[in-house]
Scaffold this motif. Structure first.
Motif, PDB file in Angstrom:
ATOM      1  N   UNK A  37       0.832  -1.203   0.000  1.00 25.63           N
ATOM      2  CA  UNK A  37       0.000   0.000   0.000  1.00 25.63           C
ATOM      3  C   UNK A  37       0.869   1.257   0.000  1.00 25.63           C
ATOM      4  N   UNK A  38       1.932   1.216   0.774  1.00 25.30           N
ATOM      5  CA  UNK A  38       2.826   2.378   0.829  1.00 25.30           C
ATOM      6  C   UNK A  38       3.477   2.650  -0.525  1.00 25.30           C
ATOM      7  N   UNK A  39       4.004   1.614  -1.161  1.00 30.67           N
ATOM      8  CA  UNK A  39       4.695   1.832  -2.430  1.00 30.67           C
ATOM      9  C   UNK A  39       3.734   2.232  -3.539  1.00 30.67           C
ATOM     10  N   UNK A  40       2.532   1.722  -3.534  1.00 30.31           N
ATOM     11  CA  UNK A  40       1.557   2.164  -4.530  1.00 30.31           C
ATOM     12  C   UNK A  40       1.277   3.655  -4.380  1.00 30.31           C
ATOM     13  N   UNK A  41       1.223   4.122  -3.155  1.00 30.70           N
ATOM     14  CA  UNK A  41       1.050   5.565  -2.921  1.00 30.70           C
ATOM     15  C   UNK A  41       2.279   6.336  -3.406  1.00 30.70           C
ATOM     16  N   UNK A  42       3.472   5.822  -3.107  1.00 29.34           N
ATOM     17  CA  UNK A  42       4.712   6.474  -3.541  1.00 29.34           C
ATOM     18  C   UNK A  42       4.794   6.531  -5.059  1.00 29.34           C
ATOM     19  N   UNK A  43       4.469   5.432  -5.719  1.00 30.69           N
ATOM     20  CA  UNK A  43       4.546   5.391  -7.181  1.00 30.69           C
ATOM     21  C   UNK A  43       3.555   6.364  -7.819  1.00 30.69           C
ATOM     22  N   UNK A  44       2.395   6.504  -7.203  1.00 31.42           N
ATOM     23  CA  UNK A  44       1.420   7.469  -7.707  1.00 31.42           C
ATOM     24  C   UNK A  44       1.977   8.877  -7.603  1.00 31.42           C
ATOM     25  N   UNK A  45       2.522   9.220  -6.446  1.00 32.36           N
ATOM     26  CA  UNK A  45       3.067  10.567  -6.241  1.00 32.36           C
ATOM     27  C   UNK A  45       4.258  10.842  -7.157  1.00 32.36           C
TER      28      UNK A  45
END
Length: 368
Positions: free
Chosen positions: A294-302
């Protein structure tokens, strides 16, 4: 076995010296929400004389699993990877019928380079036959620095990984030249057999790639950083080419500390034991895996990346044992579902799967 940290450190100097520039950063702006996809294992030949990593295979099983990926996880795309060209074509066709975009990635480990390129060409021709517009991309192999002989010393990829820490610094420029030469040949073979967009599954942070050869910057991404800002800074290096950036693999195994172990999380299994078992001191932890994804999906989006594929949907060769933690090989799996086999010691045994917490994390992210 060399750790991924040691491996990356051993090649860091070579990467810094031989990295190629080019392109402008993509225009700034509010990033679109990135929906996560998955990597789907169609069966990889890891060593001569062994069966494919997915021994049991059927059209019904394939269709059920792709349906779950499309309908429950709501993935927009998959990476279909494997050795058998027929299975790759079958997976691609099934996924396309479900409306998924497919990145087709052939894998042929520890074979002579000409055979690797012939296999790549055959797969590219099959992918071209299935392509309609931009719904199929072609991946010109995976981490050739490790998996293809003739670049790093060693007959097998395990030997090459082990040799990384002992290579003298003055040898690395020659190694990177050999890698660049092979990637140029691979890109040329892909272009001659596939008319869609191509990329390459590079080792994030360890393979300097001339991305002018490709349409999409592709990375297998397993580093661990304590803060999101560190991830953002690290990912910026891939955007300088002015091309879409695609994470073809990322993820975590299923034990406490797996996120920091990254791409070496699989190394908690003692295969010297019969049957293989989890090395002492490791505790199953589905929450850590879910939170990391979940954290990396948020990072990749940003970071404004084109997309990202969780490695991997299922790993039937690493079955779950809820009754015997020491034999719970799923702890060493990056999969979103846990496999429960009818016969634990039989790779061809019928199986069912149960969704992990990471499955729910990806599904919730994709629902927005």
């Amino acid at each position: 076995m060399i750790s991924r940290k040691t491996f990356l450190k051993s090649v860091a100097g070579a990467v810094a010296v031989t990295s190629l520039g080019g392109g402008m950063a993509e225009a700034a702006g509010k990033p679109r929400r990135l929906r996560g996809g998955v990597a789907y294992d169609a069966g990889v030949l890891h060593a001569a004389g062994e069966p494919l990593s997915r021994v049991r295979w059927s059209r019904g099983q394939l269709e059920r699993e792709i349906r779950v990926i499309a309908d429950e996880l709501r993935c927009p795309s998959i990476t279909a990877f494997g050795t058998d060209v027929g299975r790759l074509a079958e997976t691609t066709s099934t996924a396309l019928r479900r409306g998924l975009e497919v990145y087709v990635q052939p894998r042929l480990y520890d074979h002579p380079q000409d055979q690797v390129l012939d296999h790549l060409a055959e797969t590219a021709r099959q992918a071209e036959r299935l392509r309609h517009g931009d719904d199929v991309k072609f991946v010109t192999g995976c981490e050739h620095l490790l998996f293809t002989p003739g670049i790093v010393p060693g007959e097998t990829y395990l030997e090459r990984i082990a040799n990384m820490a002992t290579i003298p610094p003055e040898e690395w420029p020659k190694i990177m030249d050999r890698l660049a030469d092979f990637l140029a040949r691979a890109a040329d073979v892909a272009r001659r057999n596939f008319r869609g967009r191509i990329t390459y599954a590079s080792i994030g942070g360890a393979e300097p790639v001339d991305w002018t050869l490709f349409d999409i910057v592709g990375i297998d991404y397993y580093p661990y950083f304590a803060t999101d800002a560190e991830y953002t800074k690290d990912l910026a290096q891939y955007r300088k080419w002015g091309k879409p950036v695609m994470v073809l693999e990322f993820g975590s195994c299923t034990f406490t500390g797996a996120a920091q172990a990254g791409g070496m999380g699989w190394d908690i299994v003692d295969y010297e034991q019969v049957p293989p078992r989890i090395k002492p001191g490791h505790v199953r932890d589905e929450r850590e895996q879910a939170d990391h994804l979940a954290r990396l999906l948020r990072v990749f989006t940003e970071a404004g990346l084109r997309g990202a594929h969780v490695y991997t949907f299922i790993a039937p060769d690493l079955p779950h044992r809820p009754d015997r933690p020491e034999f719970d090989l799923d702890m060493a799996s990056y999969s979103l579902v846990k496999t429960l086999r009818a016969r634990q010691d039989d790779d061809n045994s019928p199986y069912r799967f149960e969704r992990k917490l990471s499955f729910g994390a990806l599904a919730r992210h994709n629902r927005g």
